[in-house]
Design a protein around this motif. Structure first.
Motif, PDB file in Angstrom:
ATOM      1  N   UNK A   1       7.633  -3.905  12.118  1.00  0.00           N
ATOM      2  CA  UNK A   1       7.384  -2.550  12.629  1.00  0.00           C
ATOM      3  C   UNK A   1       8.412  -1.568  12.037  1.00  0.00           C
ATOM      4  N   UNK A   2       7.999  -0.341  11.917  1.00  0.00           N
ATOM      5  CA  UNK A   2       8.863   0.670  11.348  1.00  0.00           C
ATOM      6  C   UNK A   2      10.060   0.981  12.231  1.00  0.00           C
ATOM      7  N   UNK A   3      11.106   1.519  11.605  1.00  0.00           N
ATOM      8  CA  UNK A   3      12.321   1.930  12.308  1.00  0.00           C
ATOM      9  C   UNK A   3      12.587   3.393  12.016  1.00  0.00           C
ATOM     10  N   UNK A   4      13.557   3.950  12.712  1.00  0.00           N
ATOM     11  CA  UNK A   4      13.893   5.356  12.509  1.00  0.00           C
ATOM     12  C   UNK A   4      14.367   5.630  11.087  1.00  0.00           C
ATOM     13  N   UNK A   5      14.966   4.652  10.453  1.00  0.00           N
ATOM     14  CA  UNK A   5      15.484   4.848   9.103  1.00  0.00           C
ATOM     15  C   UNK A   5      14.407   4.781   8.021  1.00  0.00           C
ATOM     16  N   UNK A   6      13.195   4.376   8.391  1.00  0.00           N
ATOM     17  CA  UNK A   6      12.113   4.279   7.413  1.00  0.00           C
ATOM     18  C   UNK A   6      11.537   5.657   7.119  1.00  0.00           C
ATOM     19  N   UNK A   7      11.090   5.815   5.883  1.00  0.00           N
ATOM     20  CA  UNK A   7      10.470   7.070   5.472  1.00  0.00           C
ATOM     21  C   UNK A   7       8.970   7.040   5.778  1.00  0.00           C
ATOM     22  N   UNK A   8       8.376   8.222   5.755  1.00  0.00           N
ATOM     23  CA  UNK A   8       6.958   8.317   6.050  1.00  0.00           C
ATOM     24  C   UNK A   8       6.169   7.453   5.060  1.00  0.00           C
ATOM     25  N   UNK A   9       5.154   6.770   5.525  1.00  0.00           N
ATOM     26  CA  UNK A   9       4.403   5.878   4.619  1.00  0.00           C
ATOM     27  C   UNK A   9       3.606   6.675   3.597  1.00  0.00           C
ATOM     28  N   UNK A  10       3.415   6.075   2.431  1.00  0.00           N
ATOM     29  CA  UNK A  10       2.630   6.690   1.370  1.00  0.00           C
ATOM     30  C   UNK A  10       1.167   6.299   1.523  1.00  0.00           C
ATOM     31  N   UNK A  11       0.245   7.206   1.277  1.00  0.00           N
ATOM     32  CA  UNK A  11      -1.179   6.857   1.415  1.00  0.00           C
ATOM     33  C   UNK A  11      -1.685   5.962   0.292  1.00  0.00           C
ATOM     34  N   UNK A  12      -1.026   6.002  -0.868  1.00  0.00           N
ATOM     35  CA  UNK A  12      -1.458   5.201  -2.011  1.00  0.00           C
ATOM     36  C   UNK A  12      -0.274   4.418  -2.556  1.00  0.00           C
ATOM     37  N   UNK A  13      -0.568   3.294  -3.142  1.00  0.00           N
ATOM     38  CA  UNK A  13       0.489   2.432  -3.653  1.00  0.00           C
ATOM     39  C   UNK A  13       1.105   2.970  -4.936  1.00  0.00           C
ATOM     40  N   UNK A  14       0.363   3.755  -5.710  1.00  0.00           N
ATOM     41  CA  UNK A  14       0.852   4.267  -6.989  1.00  0.00           C
ATOM     42  C   UNK A  14       0.124   5.560  -7.323  1.00  0.00           C
ATOM     43  N   UNK A  15       0.671   6.345  -8.249  1.00  0.00           N
ATOM     44  CA  UNK A  15      -0.047   7.564  -8.670  1.00  0.00           C
ATOM     45  C   UNK A  15      -1.402   7.281  -9.292  1.00  0.00           C
ATOM     46  N   UNK A  16      -1.532   6.140  -9.978  1.00  0.00           N
ATOM     47  CA  UNK A  16      -2.818   5.794 -10.570  1.00  0.00           C
ATOM     48  C   UNK A  16      -3.870   5.558  -9.489  1.00  0.00           C
ATOM     49  N   UNK A  17      -3.461   4.896  -8.413  1.00  0.00           N
ATOM     50  CA  UNK A  17      -4.409   4.679  -7.320  1.00  0.00           C
ATOM     51  C   UNK A  17      -4.792   5.996  -6.654  1.00  0.00           C
ATOM     52  N   UNK A  18      -3.842   6.921  -6.566  1.00  0.00           N
ATOM     53  CA  UNK A  18      -4.137   8.225  -5.978  1.00  0.00           C
ATOM     54  C   UNK A  18      -5.123   8.997  -6.846  1.00  0.00           C
ATOM     55  N   UNK A  19      -4.952   8.948  -8.167  1.00  0.00           N
ATOM     56  CA  UNK A  19      -5.887   9.638  -9.055  1.00  0.00           C
ATOM     57  C   UNK A  19      -7.274   9.003  -8.993  1.00  0.00           C
ATOM     58  N   UNK A  20      -7.321   7.696  -8.921  1.00  0.00           N
ATOM     59  CA  UNK A  20      -8.614   7.016  -8.876  1.00  0.00           C
ATOM     60  C   UNK A  20      -9.383   7.355  -7.612  1.00  0.00           C
ATOM     61  N   UNK A  21      -8.681   7.589  -6.521  1.00  0.00           N
ATOM     62  CA  UNK A  21      -9.343   7.894  -5.256  1.00  0.00           C
ATOM     63  C   UNK A  21      -9.698   9.363  -5.103  1.00  0.00           C
ATOM     64  N   UNK A  22      -9.197  10.221  -6.006  1.00  0.00           N
ATOM     65  CA  UNK A  22      -9.425  11.664  -5.865  1.00  0.00           C
ATOM     66  C   UNK A  22     -10.015  12.274  -7.134  1.00  0.00           C
ATOM     67  N   UNK A  23     -10.868  11.527  -7.820  1.00  0.00           N
ATOM     68  CA  UNK A  23     -11.583  12.022  -9.004  1.00  0.00           C
ATOM     69  C   UNK A  23     -10.629  12.504 -10.092  1.00  0.00           C
ATOM     70  N   UNK A  24      -9.523  11.821 -10.249  1.00  0.00           N
ATOM     71  CA  UNK A  24      -8.579  12.161 -11.301  1.00  0.00           C
ATOM     72  C   UNK A  24      -7.501  13.132 -10.902  1.00  0.00           C
ATOM     73  N   UNK A  25      -7.599  13.777  -9.745  1.00  0.00           N
ATOM     74  CA  UNK A  25      -6.588  14.731  -9.281  1.00  0.00           C
ATOM     75  C   UNK A  25      -5.507  13.989  -8.506  1.00  0.00           C
ATOM     76  N   UNK A  26      -4.255  14.362  -8.743  1.00  0.00           N
ATOM     77  CA  UNK A  26      -3.124  13.735  -8.063  1.00  0.00           C
ATOM     78  C   UNK A  26      -2.667  14.624  -6.923  1.00  0.00           C
ATOM     79  N   UNK A  27      -2.839  14.197  -5.676  1.00  0.00           N
ATOM     80  CA  UNK A  27      -2.358  15.000  -4.547  1.00  0.00           C
ATOM     81  C   UNK A  27      -0.837  15.117  -4.583  1.00  0.00           C
ATOM     82  N   UNK A  28      -0.288  16.328  -4.534  1.00  0.00           N
ATOM     83  CA  UNK A  28       1.167  16.479  -4.632  1.00  0.00           C
ATOM     84  C   UNK A  28       1.874  16.028  -3.368  1.00  0.00           C
TER      85      UNK A  28
END
Length: 324
Positions: free
Chosen positions: A167-194
């Motif tokens: 389980x997460x702790x206070x010291x953990x950062x907010x989770x990322x929706x995608x594992x990598x920028x390539x996965x983010x582009x693949x899920x958004x028609x080539x656009x990289x969410x900033x």
């Protein structure tokens, strides 16, 4: 040797006589000018373009043409760059934290985090913000711990060399929706969410731009066609944006019962993003207020000491009295 010495003495005497004669002439001339009824007339230098030679005229004309042409070219390039953007500049909104001594609305920050968690976090990350940053700002320590424990974090390796989830702790950062920028582009028609950690400082207009972008979706004007997967937004550079309209009326239900209209949701998430990009906002203004109050007390004292200590030195007169 004696003849050389006499010759030198004679030359010195002649030089002294010439200097005395020049001084007398200068004094007499100055007196004559001062006491003359008709002041001396001096000729003025009359220089005009017509009196110049052909070579100088050609050089000055060429320099003027090149200067005017360079200025015109710079103006045309500037206008072409502006015309290529074709975006509508965001208006200035009266934010509650926009004043010199105004603090952020922490209730709005809490609602803005709820908007990010339920709406924005599906595509956008905030990798520079941890759950511990919420403590004392929008949530209590127990609430922040409960929020952190809702996520599963991959940690390790353990004693056996295997990775495990916890389980997460206070010291953990907010989770990322995608594992990598390539996965983010693949899920958004080539656009990289900033990433949204510093998006307010990274965009011209700050929270005004983000608010206008979120609420500025509309149908394209006549003659403008967009390819599939793009949406028209006049505040986005190029007007064609790959993000679908993210918010609308009653997209979520606030925990404190505030009506979740589109403008309210956009205002809350913009306030949250302003705090995320500048968490020292309130502290900076507090320190500025303390500095102004301290300066109001110290500056008059410093001015009085300056007048008291330096008035004698600044008003003294230094006179040279040669020895008798």
């Amino acid at each position: 040797m004696r003849m050389r010495t006499a010759r030198a003495i004679q030359l010195v005497g002649v030089g002294a006589e010439m200097a005395a004669l020049r001084l007398c002439v200068w004094r007499s001339t100055g007196r004559a000018l001062l006491h003359s009824k008709h002041p001396a007339q001096f000729s003025r230098a009359n220089i005009s373009f017509a009196s110049l030679s052909k070579g100088r005229k050609a050089a000055i004309s060429t320099l003027g043409v090149l200067t005017a042409g360079g200025a015109g070219l710079a103006l045309i390039l500037h206008q072409s760059v502006k015309a290529s953007e074709l975006e509508l500049h965001a208006p200035s909104y009266p934010w509650s934290h926009g004043g010199m001594l105004s603090a952020l609305d922490h209730a709005s920050i809490r609602r803005g985090y709820q908007v990010y968690k339920q709406v924005c976090s599906a595509c956008h990350s905030m990798e520079y913000l941890a759950f511990r940053n919420l403590v004392g700002v929008s949530h209590t320590e127990d609430e922040a711990k409960a929020l952190a424990e809702e996520i599963e974090v991959v940690d390790g390796p353990d004693e056996t060399g295997e990775m495990f989830t916890r389980p997460g702790k206070l010291s953990d950062y907010f989770p990322k929706p995608y594992a990598s920028p390539e996965a983010a582009r693949a899920a958004n028609n080539g656009a990289l969410p900033p990433d949204l950690s510093y998006i307010v400082n990274a965009r011209h207009g700050g929270e005004d731009y983000v608010f206008s972008l979120l609420t500025g979706y509309c149908d394209p004007p006549a003659g403008v066609s967009l390819r599939e997967g793009l949406y028209y937004n006049p505040y986005f550079p190029g007007q064609a944006i790959g993000m679908a309209p993210p918010i609308y009326n009653e997209i979520l239900e606030y925990d404190d019962g505030t009506p979740a209209t589109m403008s309210q949701v956009a205002k809350d998430v913009c306030t949250f993003l302003r705090w995320a990009a500048e968490p020292e906002h309130d502290q900076r203004k507090k320190m500025g207020l303390k500095l102004l109050m301290g300066s109001a007390i110290i500056l008059p004292l410093v001015y009085y000491l300056k007048r008291h200590r330096w008035s004698v030195l600044k008003s003294r007169k230094i006179a040279y009295r040669p020895p008798k």
